[in-house]
Design an enzyme around this catalytic site. Structure first.
Site, PDB file in Angstrom:
ATOM      1  N   ASN A 110       0.824  -1.216   0.000  1.00  0.00           N
ATOM      2  CA  ASN A 110       0.000   0.000   0.000  1.00  0.00           C
ATOM      3  C   ASN A 110       0.857   1.264   0.000  1.00  0.00           C
ATOM      4  O   ASN A 110       0.322   2.380   0.010  1.00  0.00           O
ATOM      5  CB  ASN A 110      -0.957   0.014   1.197  1.00  0.00           C
ATOM      6  CG  ASN A 110      -0.248   0.186   2.533  1.00  0.00           C
ATOM      7  OD1 ASN A 110       0.986   0.137   2.613  1.00  0.00           O
ATOM      8  ND2 ASN A 110      -1.017   0.377   3.587  1.00  0.00           N
ATOM      9  N   ASN A 123      -6.445 -11.960   6.876  1.00  0.00           N
ATOM     10  CA  ASN A 123      -6.712 -11.988   5.437  1.00  0.00           C
ATOM     11  C   ASN A 123      -5.741 -12.888   4.685  1.00  0.00           C
ATOM     12  O   ASN A 123      -6.140 -13.594   3.750  1.00  0.00           O
ATOM     13  CB  ASN A 123      -6.678 -10.567   4.881  1.00  0.00           C
ATOM     14  CG  ASN A 123      -7.898  -9.762   5.291  1.00  0.00           C
ATOM     15  OD1 ASN A 123      -8.996 -10.301   5.410  1.00  0.00           O
ATOM     16  ND2 ASN A 123      -7.718  -8.475   5.532  1.00  0.00           N
ATOM     17  N   GLY A 146      -6.651 -16.466   5.536  1.00  0.00           N
ATOM     18  CA  GLY A 146      -7.856 -16.829   4.786  1.00  0.00           C
ATOM     19  C   GLY A 146      -7.529 -17.163   3.341  1.00  0.00           C
ATOM     20  O   GLY A 146      -8.054 -18.140   2.775  1.00  0.00           O
ATOM     21  N   LYS A 160      -5.779 -20.489   3.249  1.00  0.00           N
ATOM     22  CA  LYS A 160      -6.747 -21.567   3.463  1.00  0.00           C
ATOM     23  C   LYS A 160      -7.518 -21.860   2.177  1.00  0.00           C
ATOM     24  O   LYS A 160      -7.694 -23.028   1.790  1.00  0.00           O
ATOM     25  CB  LYS A 160      -7.703 -21.181   4.587  1.00  0.00           C
ATOM     26  CG  LYS A 160      -8.727 -22.243   4.942  1.00  0.00           C
ATOM     27  CD  LYS A 160      -9.612 -21.766   6.093  1.00  0.00           C
ATOM     28  CE  LYS A 160     -10.708 -22.778   6.397  1.00  0.00           C
ATOM     29  NZ  LYS A 160     -11.595 -22.300   7.503  1.00  0.00           N
ATOM     30  N   ARG A 161      -7.979 -20.810   1.496  1.00  0.00           N
ATOM     31  CA  ARG A 161      -8.742 -21.000   0.248  1.00  0.00           C
ATOM     32  C   ARG A 161      -7.887 -21.629  -0.843  1.00  0.00           C
ATOM     33  O   ARG A 161      -8.362 -22.477  -1.608  1.00  0.00           O
ATOM     34  CB  ARG A 161      -9.301 -19.657  -0.245  1.00  0.00           C
ATOM     35  CG  ARG A 161     -10.373 -19.042   0.634  1.00  0.00           C
ATOM     36  CD  ARG A 161     -11.042 -17.863  -0.051  1.00  0.00           C
ATOM     37  NE  ARG A 161     -10.138 -16.780  -0.382  1.00  0.00           N
ATOM     38  CZ  ARG A 161      -9.811 -15.784   0.447  1.00  0.00           C
ATOM     39  NH1 ARG A 161     -10.323 -15.755   1.677  1.00  0.00           N
ATOM     40  NH2 ARG A 161      -8.983 -14.831   0.063  1.00  0.00           N
ATOM     41  N   TYR A 211       2.924  -2.453  17.879  1.00  0.00           N
ATOM     42  CA  TYR A 211       3.749  -3.338  17.048  1.00  0.00           C
ATOM     43  C   TYR A 211       4.016  -4.664  17.755  1.00  0.00           C
ATOM     44  O   TYR A 211       3.777  -5.736  17.194  1.00  0.00           O
ATOM     45  CB  TYR A 211       5.066  -2.639  16.718  1.00  0.00           C
ATOM     46  CG  TYR A 211       5.950  -3.392  15.763  1.00  0.00           C
ATOM     47  CD1 TYR A 211       5.599  -3.541  14.425  1.00  0.00           C
ATOM     48  CD2 TYR A 211       7.164  -3.939  16.182  1.00  0.00           C
ATOM     49  CE1 TYR A 211       6.415  -4.219  13.534  1.00  0.00           C
ATOM     50  CE2 TYR A 211       7.991  -4.612  15.300  1.00  0.00           C
ATOM     51  CZ  TYR A 211       7.615  -4.759  13.983  1.00  0.00           C
ATOM     52  OH  TYR A 211       8.429  -5.430  13.095  1.00  0.00           O
ATOM     53  N   LYS A 214       2.145  -8.103  16.503  1.00  0.00           N
ATOM     54  CA  LYS A 214       2.886  -9.249  15.974  1.00  0.00           C
ATOM     55  C   LYS A 214       2.648 -10.505  16.818  1.00  0.00           C
ATOM     56  O   LYS A 214       2.594 -11.624  16.293  1.00  0.00           O
ATOM     57  CB  LYS A 214       4.380  -8.929  15.917  1.00  0.00           C
ATOM     58  CG  LYS A 214       4.754  -7.900  14.864  1.00  0.00           C
ATOM     59  CD  LYS A 214       4.674  -8.462  13.456  1.00  0.00           C
ATOM     60  CE  LYS A 214       5.312  -7.543  12.441  1.00  0.00           C
ATOM     61  NZ  LYS A 214       5.312  -8.110  11.072  1.00  0.00           N
ATOM     62  N   TYR A 230      -5.057 -20.958  13.187  1.00  0.00           N
ATOM     63  CA  TYR A 230      -5.469 -21.410  11.856  1.00  0.00           C
ATOM     64  C   TYR A 230      -4.810 -22.752  11.525  1.00  0.00           C
ATOM     65  O   TYR A 230      -5.415 -23.614  10.871  1.00  0.00           O
ATOM     66  CB  TYR A 230      -5.089 -20.377  10.792  1.00  0.00           C
ATOM     67  CG  TYR A 230      -6.173 -19.373  10.468  1.00  0.00           C
ATOM     68  CD1 TYR A 230      -6.925 -19.480   9.299  1.00  0.00           C
ATOM     69  CD2 TYR A 230      -6.447 -18.304  11.313  1.00  0.00           C
ATOM     70  CE1 TYR A 230      -7.913 -18.561   8.981  1.00  0.00           C
ATOM     71  CE2 TYR A 230      -7.423 -17.368  11.015  1.00  0.00           C
ATOM     72  CZ  TYR A 230      -8.157 -17.503   9.852  1.00  0.00           C
ATOM     73  OH  TYR A 230      -9.134 -16.596   9.548  1.00  0.00           O
ATOM     74  N   THR A 283      17.850  -5.969  11.197  1.00  0.00           N
ATOM     75  CA  THR A 283      18.393  -6.235   9.871  1.00  0.00           C
ATOM     76  C   THR A 283      18.716  -4.907   9.190  1.00  0.00           C
ATOM     77  O   THR A 283      18.018  -3.919   9.395  1.00  0.00           O
ATOM     78  CB  THR A 283      17.395  -7.040   9.027  1.00  0.00           C
ATOM     79  OG1 THR A 283      17.000  -8.215   9.757  1.00  0.00           O
ATOM     80  CG2 THR A 283      18.004  -7.473   7.707  1.00  0.00           C
TER      81      THR A 283
END
Length: 310
Positions: free
Chosen positions: A34, A99, A102, A105-106, A145, A149, A159, A175
């Site tokens: 984004n 998201n 999901g 999974k799909r 944050y 996380k 999941y 890093t």
């Protein structure tokens, strides 16, 4: 048919290096960003490449694409950026995880979560091992944050247990390298920029706090090895186990740049961890991985990159 790999946060510091690596390995790469902290210049050289596709999208919204693997790197990673919009930071970590899980999974795709050493908070165990639960302030200014996380890791494991989603989790320690943002507030970038400009190097606290700095190429190697192995879901610490004080880092940057900048000392930010060092025994055993780039060598490459920006 070439595998299609989705990289969220793919125009960021780590994401862009990962896109390079995946394309070089013969994958088709879908880069999603984004551009909140991502930079189009990081992936400009890939635009037009037949194996690369760029999509402007926010992971807080569902995504419906066909992919074989997912690397979920989307989230501002420096305090300057993630504290600017703390609610957005938490939503990116939590809703982004939901998201991407999901989608995995799909699609029956394997999904890797880029978690962080910040899940350990200001640690009481040193060095930090994966079985350490951490010491985190859940209502502090860094919690958006840290806890975001931590919640993402919870979602990944739930999941996995509930829906058999094929997950991997890495915990990334500090890093650095080319494409590090100039003004993101992290020590390596700050010191190099200040040294090259002849400005005083700003040290928070007395400089005795430690970090362990891993060069980006080493980190990406560990990330890909984690995704590609079939023996464990993680979490796996990825970082350089060589501990360094912030004062030592500043002095090394002055040496390598030849700068005559002075050192100035400011108060330590609230909730800033005092020590940070990964135990990478699991990565060595599971991935046959350990960092190969010495700090001075990596800093030379990073300094050369910053010079091109200035």
């Amino acid at each position: 048919m070439k595998p299609t790999v989705l990289v969220t946060g793919g125009a960021g510091f780590l994401g862009s290096h990962l896109c390079d690596r995946l394309i070089a390995a013969g994958n088709d790469v879908l880069c999603v960003d984004n551009f909140y902290t991502g930079n189009r210049d990081n992936i400009r050289h890939l635009l037009g490449h037949p194996s690369f596709e760029l999509m402007r999208h926010d992971v807080m919204l569902p995504l419906y694409v066909q992919v074989d693997q997912i690397y979920n790197l989307a989230c501002a990673a420096s305090p300057v950026h993630y504290q600017t919009d703390p609610v957005g930071t938490t939503k990116t970590s939590v809703m982004g995880a939901i998201n991407m899980l999901g989608l995995a999974k799909r699609q029956q795709a394997r999904v890797l979560q880029a978690s962080t050493s910040e899940v350990y908070g200001d640690p009481r165990q040193h060095p930090q091992r994966e079985d350490y639960w951490g010491h985190v302030n859940p209502i502090g200014v860094r919690a958006c944050y840290d806890e975001g996380k931590r919640c993402a890791e919870t979602l990944f494991f739930d999941y996995h247990r509930q829906s058999a989603v094929d997950i991997r989790i890495i915990r990334i320690f500090n890093t650095y390298g080319p494409r590090l943002q100039m003004h993101d507030g992290r020590a390596v970038g700050n010191f190099i920029l200040q040294a090259l400009r002849g400005e005083p190097l700003t040290i928070y606290g007395d400089g005795s706090q430690t970090r362990s700095f891993c060069y980006v190429d080493d980190l990406i190697e560990g990330m890909v090895r984690t995704m590609d192995q079939n023996d464990a879901v993680g979490p796996v610490n990825l970082g350089n186990p060589v501990e360094c004080t912030i004062l030592e880092l500043a002095e090394t940057v002055l040496e390598l740049t030849g700068s005559k900048s002075e050192l100035v000392y400011n108060p330590l930010p609230f909730d800033d961890p005092v020590r940070r060092q990964p135990d990478i025994s699991l990565a060595r055993k599971l991935l046959d991985w350990s960092p190969q780039v010495e700090l001075k060598d990596g800093l030379r490459e990073t300094i050369a990159y910053f010079k091109t920006l200035l």
